[in-house]
Design an enzyme around this catalytic site. Structure first.
Site, mmCIF file in Angstrom:
data_model
loop_
_atom_site.group_PDB
_atom_site.id
_atom_site.type_symbol
_atom_site.label_atom_id
_atom_site.label_comp_id
_atom_site.label_asym_id
_atom_site.label_seq_id
_atom_site.Cartn_x
_atom_site.Cartn_y
_atom_site.Cartn_z
ATOM 1 N NE ARG A 1 6.755 -6.330 4.092
ATOM 2 C CZ ARG A 1 6.885 -5.121 4.645
ATOM 3 N NH1 ARG A 1 8.067 -4.673 4.993
ATOM 4 N NH2 ARG A 1 5.832 -4.372 4.832
ATOM 5 C CE LYS B 1 11.074 2.185 7.644
ATOM 6 N NZ LYS B 1 10.027 2.029 6.614
ATOM 7 N NE ARG C 1 4.908 -6.010 8.338
ATOM 8 C CZ ARG C 1 5.630 -4.903 8.324
ATOM 9 N NH1 ARG C 1 6.948 -4.973 8.212
ATOM 10 N NH2 ARG C 1 5.055 -3.726 8.418
ATOM 11 N NE ARG D 1 6.306 4.351 11.454
ATOM 12 C CZ ARG D 1 6.690 3.095 11.366
ATOM 13 N NH1 ARG D 1 7.870 2.726 11.781
ATOM 14 N NH2 ARG D 1 5.910 2.211 10.825
ATOM 15 N NE ARG E 1 2.280 -0.523 6.866
ATOM 16 C CZ ARG E 1 2.838 -1.547 6.219
ATOM 17 N NH1 ARG E 1 2.090 -2.474 5.647
ATOM 18 N NH2 ARG E 1 4.142 -1.651 6.155
HETATM 19 P P1 AP5 Z 1 11.386 -3.736 3.614
HETATM 20 O O1 AP5 Z 1 12.852 -3.638 3.764
HETATM 21 O O2 AP5 Z 1 10.672 -4.796 4.380
HETATM 22 O O3 AP5 Z 1 10.736 -2.300 3.860
HETATM 23 P P2 AP5 Z 1 10.616 -1.405 5.171
HETATM 24 O O4 AP5 Z 1 11.045 -0.029 4.797
HETATM 25 O O5 AP5 Z 1 11.274 -2.070 6.329
HETATM 26 O O6 AP5 Z 1 9.034 -1.378 5.290
HETATM 27 P P3 AP5 Z 1 8.060 -1.725 6.486
HETATM 28 O O7 AP5 Z 1 6.726 -2.057 5.850
HETATM 29 O O8 AP5 Z 1 8.642 -2.707 7.431
HETATM 30 O O9 AP5 Z 1 7.957 -0.356 7.149
HETATM 31 P P4 AP5 Z 1 6.879 0.125 8.055
HETATM 32 O O10 AP5 Z 1 7.510 1.369 8.468
HETATM 33 O O11 AP5 Z 1 5.526 0.280 7.495
HETATM 34 O O12 AP5 Z 1 6.672 -1.095 9.091
HETATM 35 P P5 AP5 Z 1 7.165 -1.297 10.572
HETATM 36 O O13 AP5 Z 1 7.417 -2.720 10.754
HETATM 37 O O14 AP5 Z 1 8.192 -0.303 10.919
HETATM 38 O O15 AP5 Z 1 11.069 -3.904 2.056
HETATM 39 C C1 AP5 Z 1 9.749 -4.093 1.589
HETATM 40 C C2 AP5 Z 1 9.747 -5.143 0.461
HETATM 41 O O16 AP5 Z 1 10.461 -4.642 -0.655
HETATM 42 C C3 AP5 Z 1 10.420 -6.471 0.821
HETATM 43 O O17 AP5 Z 1 9.723 -7.507 0.200
HETATM 44 C C4 AP5 Z 1 11.823 -6.332 0.256
HETATM 45 O O18 AP5 Z 1 12.387 -7.597 -0.082
HETATM 46 C C5 AP5 Z 1 11.597 -5.482 -0.970
HETATM 47 N N1 AP5 Z 1 12.717 -4.572 -1.239
HETATM 48 C C6 AP5 Z 1 13.472 -3.915 -0.318
HETATM 49 N N2 AP5 Z 1 14.406 -3.167 -0.929
HETATM 50 C C7 AP5 Z 1 14.219 -3.330 -2.263
HETATM 51 C C8 AP5 Z 1 14.875 -2.802 -3.410
HETATM 52 N N3 AP5 Z 1 15.904 -1.951 -3.307
HETATM 53 N N4 AP5 Z 1 14.438 -3.180 -4.650
HETATM 54 C C9 AP5 Z 1 13.374 -4.041 -4.756
HETATM 55 N N5 AP5 Z 1 12.745 -4.590 -3.711
HETATM 56 C C10 AP5 Z 1 13.151 -4.244 -2.475
HETATM 57 O O19 AP5 Z 1 5.851 -0.886 11.387
HETATM 58 C C11 AP5 Z 1 4.693 -1.692 11.343
HETATM 59 C C12 AP5 Z 1 3.637 -1.087 12.268
HETATM 60 O O20 AP5 Z 1 4.125 -1.068 13.635
HETATM 61 C C13 AP5 Z 1 3.260 0.387 11.987
HETATM 62 O O21 AP5 Z 1 2.283 0.507 10.989
HETATM 63 C C14 AP5 Z 1 2.770 0.829 13.367
HETATM 64 O O22 AP5 Z 1 1.480 0.340 13.621
HETATM 65 C C15 AP5 Z 1 3.737 0.109 14.304
HETATM 66 N N6 AP5 Z 1 4.936 0.916 14.612
HETATM 67 C C16 AP5 Z 1 6.241 0.617 14.302
HETATM 68 N N7 AP5 Z 1 7.071 1.570 14.760
HETATM 69 C C17 AP5 Z 1 6.284 2.505 15.372
HETATM 70 C C18 AP5 Z 1 6.550 3.727 16.023
HETATM 71 N N8 AP5 Z 1 7.804 4.210 16.140
HETATM 72 N N9 AP5 Z 1 5.514 4.419 16.523
HETATM 73 C C19 AP5 Z 1 4.246 3.954 16.435
HETATM 74 N N10 AP5 Z 1 3.919 2.813 15.817
HETATM 75 C C20 AP5 Z 1 4.931 2.083 15.285
HETATM 76 MG MG MG Z 2 10.531 -2.983 8.075
#
Ligand code: AP5
Ligand code: MG
Length: 210
Positions: free
Chosen positions: A125, A14, A158, A90, A169
């Site tokens: 990552r 994402k 991270r 979420r 997660r």
């Molecule tokens: P990346 O693009 O970083 O993936 P992502 O989908 O953004 O994954 P996240 O881990 O950031 O999602 P998340 O939902 O767990 O974390 P968030 O920060 O939202 O890609 C991942 C890796 O793969 C990278 O190394 C990239 O280079 C590689 N990659 C990407 N595309 C690729 C491809 N096509 N081919 C190969 N490699 C590829 O949330 C973190 C925490 O915050 C949560 O756990 C929670 O505690 C809190 N939080 C956030 N939002 C909320 C909410 N709305 N409500 C409650 N808690 C929340």
């Molecule tokens: Mg992300």
């Protein structure tokens, strides 16, 4: 202003897709709930202090805490902008809060990636703590190992990217977030792309779908 929601498991890409699209088009604004929360934790704000333990355990932070941040960003976003909303909502309660803001939702695009691929993605990552650019040691490596291409800062891992937290997660994703697929499908807003292809191809598919 209108909103395109990015749905997808942790590590589905994402953030990578949204950052690429927003970098190529000034009318697109990438808003990542995770980045907002990590920023608050780094600054040591009250919200950050309240969020820290939930995030490190791979649990969702309380709905009101993240919803207040997102509402602020929506209120300050004016003009002909499409907001790429990454990580919010979420769960169904957050989707209902978003609806109540009255901000028009154009679509909710699911970035579909099987769980087996996720572990490898997250294990590799690397993130820039300064400009938030994202990398992967194999699929999207920086030019110089460990150094951000864009700003030269040292890349970091991270805190919630260790294998045990990633498992948690994923459980949270399937239980809390996956029901949003049906929620947006019922409203005729759901689109789906294959996230298990190269970052550039996935970004192009996303643009076509949104
Ligand atoms: P990346 O693009 O970083 O993936 P992502 O989908 O953004 O994954 P996240 O881990 O950031 O999602 P998340 O939902 O767990 O974390 P968030 O920060 O939202 O890609 C991942 C890796 O793969 C990278 O190394 C990239 O280079 C590689 N990659 C990407 N595309 C690729 C491809 N096509 N081919 C190969 N490699 C590829 O949330 C973190 C925490 O915050 C949560 O756990 C929670 O505690 C809190 N939080 C956030 N939002 C909320 C909410 N709305 N409500 C409650 N808690 C929340
Ligand atoms: Mg992300």
């Amino acid at each position: 202003m209108n909103i395109v929601i990015l749905l997808g498991a942790p590590g589905s890409g994402k953030g990578t897709i949204a950052a690429k699209l927003a970098g190529d088009n000034e009318n697109l604004k990438h808003v990542s709930s995770g980045d907002l929360l990590r920023g608050a934790v780094a600054k040591g704000t009250e919200a950050g202090k309240a969020a820290k333990d939930f995030m490190e355990a791979g649990k969702l932070v309380p709905d009101e805490l993240i919803a207040a941040m997102i509402k602020d960003v929506i209120a300050e976003t004016q003009g002909e902008v499409t907001m790429l909303l990454d990580g919010f909502p979420r769960n169904v309660a957050q989707a209902e809060i978003l609806e109540k803001t009255g901000a028009p939702i154009k679509s909710a695009v699911l970035v579909d990636v099987p769980d087996e691929i996720i572990t490898d993605r997250i294990a590799g990552r690397r993130t820039c703590p300064k400009c938030k650019a994202g990398y992967h040691v194999k699929s999207l490596p920086p030019k110089v190992e460990g150094v951000c291409d864009k700003c030269g800062a040292a890349l970091t891992i991270r805190k919630d990217d260790n294998p045990d937290t990633v498992k948690d997660r994923l459980v949270v994703y399937h239980r809390e977030t996956e029901p949003l697929i049906k929620f947006y499908e019922a409203k005729g807003l759901l689109k789906k792309i294959d996230g298990n292809q190269s970052p550039a191809t996935a970004a192009a598919a996303f643009t076509a779908a949104m």
